[in-house]
Design an enzyme around this catalytic site. Structure first.
Site, PDB file in Angstrom:
ATOM      1  N   SER A 111      -4.168 -15.277  36.442  1.00 17.16           N
ATOM      2  CA  SER A 111      -4.791 -13.960  36.432  1.00 17.16           C
ATOM      3  C   SER A 111      -3.702 -12.892  36.485  1.00 17.16           C
ATOM      4  CB  SER A 111      -5.800 -13.823  37.582  1.00 17.16           C
ATOM      5  OG  SER A 111      -6.599 -12.676  37.415  1.00 17.16           O
ATOM      6  N   GLU A 211      -6.231 -16.146  27.710  1.00 20.04           N
ATOM      7  CA  GLU A 211      -7.576 -16.087  28.280  1.00 20.04           C
ATOM      8  C   GLU A 211      -7.791 -14.680  28.822  1.00 20.04           C
ATOM      9  OE1 GLU A 211      -8.568 -15.790  31.732  1.00 20.04           O
ATOM     10  OE2 GLU A 211      -6.520 -15.455  32.423  1.00 20.04           O
ATOM     11  N   HIS A 281     -10.583 -17.899  33.878  1.00 23.08           N
ATOM     12  CA  HIS A 281     -11.252 -17.470  35.100  1.00 23.08           C
ATOM     13  C   HIS A 281     -12.524 -18.265  35.388  1.00 23.08           C
ATOM     14  CE1 HIS A 281      -8.414 -14.167  34.948  1.00 23.08           C
ATOM     15  NE2 HIS A 281      -8.827 -13.782  36.135  1.00 23.08           N
TER      16      HIS A 281
END
Length: 310
Positions: A111, A211, A281
């Site tokens: 992230s 992503e 995620h």
């Protein structure tokens, strides 16, 4: 440069380079500690990991101090981010990259941690690891898959053939082709924060693993589309060797048809593009090396990913 592999009994240092660990629920914290302890590792925490300010992070000074201390400590073999957040790029111009290069260690997270992983690889050549944060080990969604993939990557040297989880079922070929190359990437919008800075890895001849998380609601696909376009406008992007997209939360609306429309006319049509790999995620997650080597073979029937050097 690849740091020494993790061994049972090693010290695991948990840091909070983005959001403070003070934001983590106690039951999540206890489950994560229990996991590491039961696996046979010594878990320690950085001095400032629970300091918290207005934007859910500790001060820049405190976070930088914790990173430097973790890399300098000879007992620490792996440095793992507690969780993600929004503020890690604040640290990049304050880090001592020579210190990090002289004390190579496994560094893992995902992230917001994407910016730190790619910046350290870019500035030092140290392979870093896009994989679970500390808190991830408290969650049970196909936990065995995530944990096995992580330990396989940070404890062993052998090539890893990535197999889809039960949740993913299969990885989808969007464009056929084959390639081998060095990986960069992670969270797309966070990686793009590095554009125009000294911390952006050279994109030439790389394999991109990308992503993103849904913070835009119904406009997610529009945001992802323009973020990808921005990345592919970097000088040298026309030489990328392949792209692997992770899995997206259902709320993103990122279907095979949508990702096919997004990449159309953006990437060379002779490179492999794979969709739905187990990172992002949503759980479970593989661990892959930023700066390591992967090979991809994608045809209409199957998409194969092998992490060759990690």
């Amino acid at each position: 440069m690849i740091a020494g592999k993790l061994k049972l009994g090693d010290e695991v240092r948990v840091i909070a380079p983005s959001s403070s660990l003070n934001e983590v629920k106690q039951d999540v914290h206890h489950r994560a500690v229990d996991f590491w302890s039961k696996e046979g590792f010594n878990v320690t925490f950085s001095k400032n990991c629970k300091e918290v300010g207005k934007f859910s992070s500790s001060s820049i000074k405190s976070r930088v101090e914790d990173i430097h201390e973790a890399f300098c400590d000879p007992n620490v073999k792996i440095v793992i981010a507690g969780r993600g957040g929004f503020s890690i790029n604040q640290l990049l111009r304050h880090l001592d990259y020579d210190l990090i290069a002289k004390n190579p260690k496994i560094l893992c997270g995902f992230s917001d941690i994407t910016a730190l992983l790619n910046a350290i690889y870019s500035k030092t050549g140290l392979v870093t690891y896009h994989g679970p944060n500390y808190c991830t080990f408290a969650y049970e969604d196909e936990a065995e898959y995530t944990r096995k993939a992580f330990f396989n990557c940070v404890m062993n040297d052998e090539p890893i053939t990535v197999t889809p989880s039960e949740t993913a079922a299969k990885y989808y070929t969007i464009q056929e082709g084959a390639c081998e190359g060095t990986v960069i990437g992670g969270n797309l919008c966070t990686l793009n924060l590095l554009q125009g800075t000294p911390y952006m890895p050279d994109i030439r001849n790389k394999v991109l693993f990308l992503e993103d998380d849904n913070i835009m609601g119904e406009y997610f696909c529009y945001e992802f589309d323009r973020n990808l376009e921005s990345l592919l406008q970097i000088d040298g992007a026309d030489t990328i060797k392949g792209i692997v997209f992770g899995r997206f939360d259902d709320s993103c609306g990122m279907t095979i048809e949508t990702i096919s429309d997004i990449i159309r006319d953006k990437v060379p049509n002779n490179i492999p593009v794979v969709f739905g790999a187990d990172f992002g995620h949503v759980l479970p997650n593989i661990t892959f090396p930023i700066g390591g080597t992967v090979s991809i073979i994608a045809n209409k029937d199957i998409a194969e990913i092998i992490i060759a050097e990690h």
